[in-house]
Design a protein around this motif. Structure first.
Motif, PDB file in Angstrom:
ATOM      1  N   MET A   1       0.835  -1.190   0.000  1.00 26.34           N
ATOM      2  CA  MET A   1       0.000   0.000   0.000  1.00 26.34           C
ATOM      3  C   MET A   1       0.880   1.255   0.000  1.00 26.34           C
ATOM      4  N   SER A   2       0.373   2.298  -0.586  1.00 22.87           N
ATOM      5  CA  SER A   2       1.119   3.545  -0.612  1.00 22.87           C
ATOM      6  C   SER A   2       0.949   4.273   0.715  1.00 22.87           C
ATOM      7  N   VAL A   3       1.827   5.245   0.941  1.00 21.91           N
ATOM      8  CA  VAL A   3       1.710   6.065   2.141  1.00 21.91           C
ATOM      9  C   VAL A   3       0.572   7.037   1.910  1.00 21.91           C
ATOM     10  N   GLY A   4      -0.278   7.184   2.877  1.00 21.16           N
ATOM     11  CA  GLY A   4      -1.410   8.092   2.734  1.00 21.16           C
ATOM     12  C   GLY A   4      -2.307   8.004   3.945  1.00 21.16           C
ATOM     13  N   VAL A   5      -3.472   8.546   3.812  1.00 20.61           N
ATOM     14  CA  VAL A   5      -4.463   8.570   4.884  1.00 20.61           C
ATOM     15  C   VAL A   5      -5.254   7.268   4.869  1.00 20.61           C
ATOM     16  N   ALA A   6      -5.434   6.670   6.037  1.00 21.18           N
ATOM     17  CA  ALA A   6      -6.192   5.417   6.137  1.00 21.18           C
ATOM     18  C   ALA A   6      -7.662   5.675   5.832  1.00 21.18           C
ATOM     19  N   ILE A   7      -8.239   4.810   5.014  1.00 22.55           N
ATOM     20  CA  ILE A   7      -9.653   4.885   4.631  1.00 22.55           C
ATOM     21  C   ILE A   7     -10.299   3.550   5.002  1.00 22.55           C
ATOM     22  N   HIS A   8     -11.414   3.627   5.698  1.00 26.51           N
ATOM     23  CA  HIS A   8     -12.161   2.423   6.075  1.00 26.51           C
ATOM     24  C   HIS A   8     -13.630   2.670   5.734  1.00 26.51           C
ATOM     25  N   VAL A   9     -14.174   1.812   4.895  1.00 30.45           N
ATOM     26  CA  VAL A   9     -15.585   1.895   4.514  1.00 30.45           C
ATOM     27  C   VAL A   9     -16.229   0.558   4.847  1.00 30.45           C
ATOM     28  N   ASP A  10     -17.321   0.598   5.567  1.00 21.94           N
ATOM     29  CA  ASP A  10     -18.055  -0.620   5.927  1.00 21.94           C
ATOM     30  C   ASP A  10     -19.534  -0.297   5.750  1.00 21.94           C
ATOM     31  N   ASP A  11     -20.102  -0.747   4.639  1.00 22.80           N
ATOM     32  CA  ASP A  11     -21.498  -0.454   4.318  1.00 22.80           C
ATOM     33  C   ASP A  11     -22.236  -1.747   4.027  1.00 22.80           C
ATOM     34  N   ASP A  12     -23.544  -1.675   4.111  1.00 17.85           N
ATOM     35  CA  ASP A  12     -24.355  -2.816   3.697  1.00 17.85           C
ATOM     36  C   ASP A  12     -25.717  -2.322   3.255  1.00 17.85           C
ATOM     37  N   GLY A  13     -26.410  -3.194   2.549  1.00 19.51           N
ATOM     38  CA  GLY A  13     -27.756  -2.888   2.084  1.00 19.51           C
ATOM     39  C   GLY A  13     -28.546  -4.177   1.957  1.00 19.51           C
ATOM     40  N   PHE A  14     -29.838  -4.086   2.197  1.00 19.45           N
ATOM     41  CA  PHE A  14     -30.717  -5.251   2.128  1.00 19.45           C
ATOM     42  C   PHE A  14     -31.452  -5.264   0.806  1.00 19.45           C
ATOM     43  N   VAL A  15     -31.504  -6.443   0.185  1.00 18.28           N
ATOM     44  CA  VAL A  15     -32.237  -6.641  -1.072  1.00 18.28           C
ATOM     45  C   VAL A  15     -33.188  -7.808  -0.869  1.00 18.28           C
ATOM     46  N   ARG A  16     -34.452  -7.608  -1.176  1.00 14.80           N
ATOM     47  CA  ARG A  16     -35.430  -8.690  -1.064  1.00 14.80           C
ATOM     48  C   ARG A  16     -35.350  -9.547  -2.327  1.00 14.80           C
ATOM     49  N   ALA A  17     -34.231 -10.305  -2.397  1.00 16.72           N
ATOM     50  CA  ALA A  17     -33.960 -11.203  -3.536  1.00 16.72           C
ATOM     51  C   ALA A  17     -33.016 -12.290  -3.030  1.00 16.72           C
ATOM     52  N   PRO A  18     -33.075 -13.473  -3.630  1.00 20.61           N
ATOM     53  CA  PRO A  18     -32.207 -14.561  -3.184  1.00 20.61           C
ATOM     54  C   PRO A  18     -30.728 -14.291  -3.499  1.00 20.61           C
ATOM     55  N   ALA A  19     -29.856 -14.800  -2.644  1.00 21.37           N
ATOM     56  CA  ALA A  19     -28.413 -14.577  -2.791  1.00 21.37           C
ATOM     57  C   ALA A  19     -27.875 -14.990  -4.162  1.00 21.37           C
ATOM     58  N   PRO A  20     -28.292 -16.129  -4.740  1.00 22.36           N
ATOM     59  CA  PRO A  20     -27.744 -16.467  -6.068  1.00 22.36           C
ATOM     60  C   PRO A  20     -28.057 -15.421  -7.144  1.00 22.36           C
ATOM     61  N   LEU A  21     -29.236 -14.805  -7.078  1.00 21.13           N
ATOM     62  CA  LEU A  21     -29.590 -13.763  -8.037  1.00 21.13           C
ATOM     63  C   LEU A  21     -28.736 -12.510  -7.800  1.00 21.13           C
ATOM     64  N   VAL A  22     -28.571 -12.126  -6.541  1.00 20.71           N
ATOM     65  CA  VAL A  22     -27.734 -10.971  -6.198  1.00 20.71           C
ATOM     66  C   VAL A  22     -26.297 -11.229  -6.659  1.00 20.71           C
ATOM     67  N   TYR A  23     -25.795 -12.412  -6.371  1.00 20.09           N
ATOM     68  CA  TYR A  23     -24.426 -12.776  -6.743  1.00 20.09           C
ATOM     69  C   TYR A  23     -24.229 -12.674  -8.257  1.00 20.09           C
ATOM     70  N   ARG A  24     -25.191 -13.180  -9.017  1.00 19.38           N
ATOM     71  CA  ARG A  24     -25.081 -13.154 -10.482  1.00 19.38           C
ATOM     72  C   ARG A  24     -24.939 -11.719 -11.000  1.00 19.38           C
ATOM     73  N   ARG A  25     -25.713 -10.794 -10.476  1.00 14.57           N
ATOM     74  CA  ARG A  25     -25.647  -9.395 -10.931  1.00 14.57           C
ATOM     75  C   ARG A  25     -24.384  -8.694 -10.422  1.00 14.57           C
ATOM     76  N   LEU A  26     -24.061  -8.903  -9.148  1.00 17.08           N
ATOM     77  CA  LEU A  26     -22.947  -8.199  -8.521  1.00 17.08           C
ATOM     78  C   LEU A  26     -21.601  -8.625  -9.088  1.00 17.08           C
TER      79      LEU A  26
END
Length: 161
Positions: A1-26
């Motif tokens: 990693m390069s020298v710089g400012v630490a960045i931490h992103v932790d997000d989530d979202g709910f989708v009313r769809a089955p995981a295999p369908l979400v996985y296929r699109r994502l």
């Protein structure tokens, strides 16, 4: 990693769809611009993982531009790897963010929770803007994916004309 400012992103979202369908699109990253507002994706030559053994298959690499605040974009190159069927994948990031990102799926609650984690640094002159713009773009993408998949599920179930 390069020298710089630490960045931490932790997000989530709910989708009313089955995981295999979400996985296929994502996991079809080259198709993200079809449903993710403000994202640009360009395929790059495949790369071997650092320290990969002889004969290893190279990983898919893409250039990403994510629309942030008006007039600003987060520019990244991502090596896609660690594919886990119906569960997620990882991205090694270079560019405005240097580090690792991951998407993983948690089935449950009548749908799927999409988790996104970034642990990186930014040598950008305005690292707080990069952090804010990345989160803004990510939320925009998760909402668009949610809308698309929920419509697809409802239409497939005959709930919409």
């Amino acid at each position: 990693m390069s020298v710089g400012v630490a960045i931490h992103v932790d997000d989530d979202g709910f989708v009313r769809a089955p995981a295999p369908l979400v996985y296929r699109r994502l996991t079809h990253v080259l198709a993200w611009p079809q449903w993710w507002p403000g994202v640009r994706v360009e395929q790059r030559p495949p790369e071997l993982a650092p320290g990969a053994p002889a004969g290893a298959e190279p990983d898919e690499v893409v250039a990403l531009e994510l629309a942030g605040a008006p007039g600003r974009r987060v520019r990244l190159t991502a090596r896609l790897h660690d594919w886990r069927l119906d569960a997620g994948f990882a991205l090694d990031l270079r560019g405005d963010l240097e580090g690792r990102a991951e998407f993983w799926l948690e089935p449950g609650y009548g749908g799927t929770v999409i988790h996104h984690l970034v642990i990186a640094t930014s040598a950008h002159p305005r690292p707080l803007e990069v952090h804010t713009d990345h989160r803004r773009a990510l939320r925009r993408g998760l909402w668009a994916l949610k809308d698309l998949l929920e419509l697809e599920v409802r239409t497939g179930a005959g709930l919409l004309p």
